[in-house]
Scaffold this motif. Sequence first.
Motif, PDB file in Angstrom:
ATOM      1  N   ALA A  60     102.919   4.690 -23.276  1.00 11.11           N
ATOM      2  CA  ALA A  60     101.721   4.950 -24.320  1.00 11.11           C
ATOM      3  C   ALA A  60     100.945   3.434 -24.369  1.00 11.11           C
ATOM      4  N   CYS A  61      99.638   3.792 -24.196  1.00 11.35           N
ATOM      5  CA  CYS A  61      98.712   2.492 -24.251  1.00 11.35           C
ATOM      6  C   CYS A  61      97.639   2.826 -25.254  1.00 11.35           C
ATOM      7  N   ILE A  62      97.065   1.798 -26.046  1.00  9.49           N
ATOM      8  CA  ILE A  62      96.100   1.748 -26.713  1.00  9.49           C
ATOM      9  C   ILE A  62      94.673   2.112 -25.942  1.00  9.49           C
ATOM     10  N   PRO A  63      93.724   2.633 -26.340  1.00 10.87           N
ATOM     11  CA  PRO A  63      92.682   3.001 -25.694  1.00 10.87           C
ATOM     12  C   PRO A  63      92.196   1.778 -24.869  1.00 10.87           C
ATOM     13  N   GLU A  64      91.998   0.648 -25.445  1.00 14.31           N
ATOM     14  CA  GLU A  64      91.446  -0.621 -24.656  1.00 14.31           C
ATOM     15  C   GLU A  64      92.335  -0.902 -23.360  1.00 14.31           C
ATOM     16  N   LEU A  65      93.787  -0.656 -23.508  1.00 10.07           N
ATOM     17  CA  LEU A  65      94.432  -0.955 -22.340  1.00 10.07           C
ATOM     18  C   LEU A  65      94.281   0.269 -21.211  1.00 10.07           C
ATOM     19  N   GLU A  66      94.156   1.567 -21.803  1.00  7.97           N
ATOM     20  CA  GLU A  66      93.755   2.555 -20.666  1.00  7.97           C
ATOM     21  C   GLU A  66      92.353   2.403 -20.175  1.00  7.97           C
ATOM     22  N   GLU A  67      91.368   1.773 -20.733  1.00 13.78           N
ATOM     23  CA  GLU A  67      90.254   1.548 -20.184  1.00 13.78           C
ATOM     24  C   GLU A  67      90.536   0.350 -19.215  1.00 13.78           C
ATOM     25  N   LEU A  68      91.025  -0.621 -19.541  1.00 13.99           N
ATOM     26  CA  LEU A  68      91.395  -1.555 -18.617  1.00 13.99           C
ATOM     27  C   LEU A  68      92.017  -1.124 -17.046  1.00 13.99           C
ATOM     28  N   LYS A  69      93.143  -0.105 -17.393  1.00 11.87           N
ATOM     29  CA  LYS A  69      93.744   0.453 -16.293  1.00 11.87           C
ATOM     30  C   LYS A  69      93.003   0.835 -15.335  1.00 11.87           C
ATOM     31  N   LYS A  70      91.722   1.601 -15.866  1.00 13.61           N
ATOM     32  CA  LYS A  70      91.008   2.037 -15.012  1.00 13.61           C
ATOM     33  C   LYS A  70      90.108   1.369 -14.247  1.00 13.61           C
ATOM     34  N   HIS A  71      89.938   0.021 -14.578  1.00 12.59           N
ATOM     35  CA  HIS A  71      89.023  -0.777 -13.674  1.00 12.59           C
ATOM     36  C   HIS A  71      89.978  -1.793 -12.984  1.00 12.59           C
ATOM     37  N   ILE A  72      91.225  -1.781 -13.003  1.00 14.94           N
ATOM     38  CA  ILE A  72      92.049  -2.601 -12.096  1.00 14.94           C
ATOM     39  C   ILE A  72      91.743  -2.311 -10.512  1.00 14.94           C
ATOM     40  N   PRO A  73      91.798  -1.332 -10.019  1.00  9.43           N
ATOM     41  CA  PRO A  73      91.324  -1.189  -8.673  1.00  9.43           C
ATOM     42  C   PRO A  73      90.241  -1.806  -8.276  1.00  9.43           C
ATOM     43  N   GLU A  74      89.213  -1.741  -9.101  1.00 12.58           N
ATOM     44  CA  GLU A  74      87.874  -2.448  -8.938  1.00 12.58           C
ATOM     45  C   GLU A  74      87.849  -3.962  -8.932  1.00 12.58           C
ATOM     46  N   MET A  75      88.623  -4.448  -9.868  1.00  9.07           N
ATOM     47  CA  MET A  75      88.847  -5.789 -10.312  1.00  9.07           C
ATOM     48  C   MET A  75      89.442  -6.231  -9.037  1.00  9.07           C
ATOM     49  N   MET A  76      90.413  -5.784  -8.577  1.00  4.66           N
ATOM     50  CA  MET A  76      91.296  -6.169  -7.247  1.00  4.66           C
ATOM     51  C   MET A  76      90.399  -6.232  -6.100  1.00  4.66           C
ATOM     52  N   GLU A  77      89.579  -5.209  -5.998  1.00  4.62           N
ATOM     53  CA  GLU A  77      88.956  -4.908  -4.586  1.00  4.62           C
ATOM     54  C   GLU A  77      87.723  -5.904  -4.526  1.00  4.62           C
ATOM     55  N   THR A  78      87.184  -6.586  -5.828  1.00  5.52           N
ATOM     56  CA  THR A  78      86.073  -7.323  -5.620  1.00  5.52           C
ATOM     57  C   THR A  78      86.503  -8.794  -6.003  1.00  5.52           C
ATOM     58  N   CYS A  79      87.760  -8.804  -6.173  1.00  6.29           N
ATOM     59  CA  CYS A  79      88.136 -10.137  -6.975  1.00  6.29           C
ATOM     60  C   CYS A  79      87.680 -10.593  -8.138  1.00  6.29           C
TER      61      CYS A  79
END
Length: 137
Positions: A60-79
């Motif tokens: 279980a994650c709070i909404p802020e962490l869930e939101e962040l998890k959605k963006h991890i691939p993009e963060m990694m892809e674009t440094c």
Amino acid sequence: MNIMTYGNMKFYSIFALTVIACANCEDVYKTKFDNVDVESIMKNERLLKNHLKCLLEDKACIPELEELKKHIPEMMETCCAKCSEKHKENGRKVALYMMEHKPDIVKKVMDKYDPQREYVKRCSEQLTASGIDITKL
């Protein structure tokens, strides 16, 4: 307890690299997590453990962490091209802390989110410039 602390810790724990706690905007991630006290999160074992469960075990994650998890691939892809300087600064703090104090967790995070170390390779110049020793990953 400040709910925002969860959003930031996840970011930092994620790659113990330059993971950034933020939400997606068009050109830059939002700055609503800029004022999170990442040091207090890193030093609070209970908070840190909860963040890592969210990241590593899909607990279980709070909404802020869930939101962040959605963006991890993009963060990694674009440094982390959309990250603010504050996000990068906080990410660096967490990365260095985690690599020094919890290297086993860093490995688990990397194995889950970057098993082939493509992110590390792609972003090696930025990581090295930030003082993050990628050879430990």
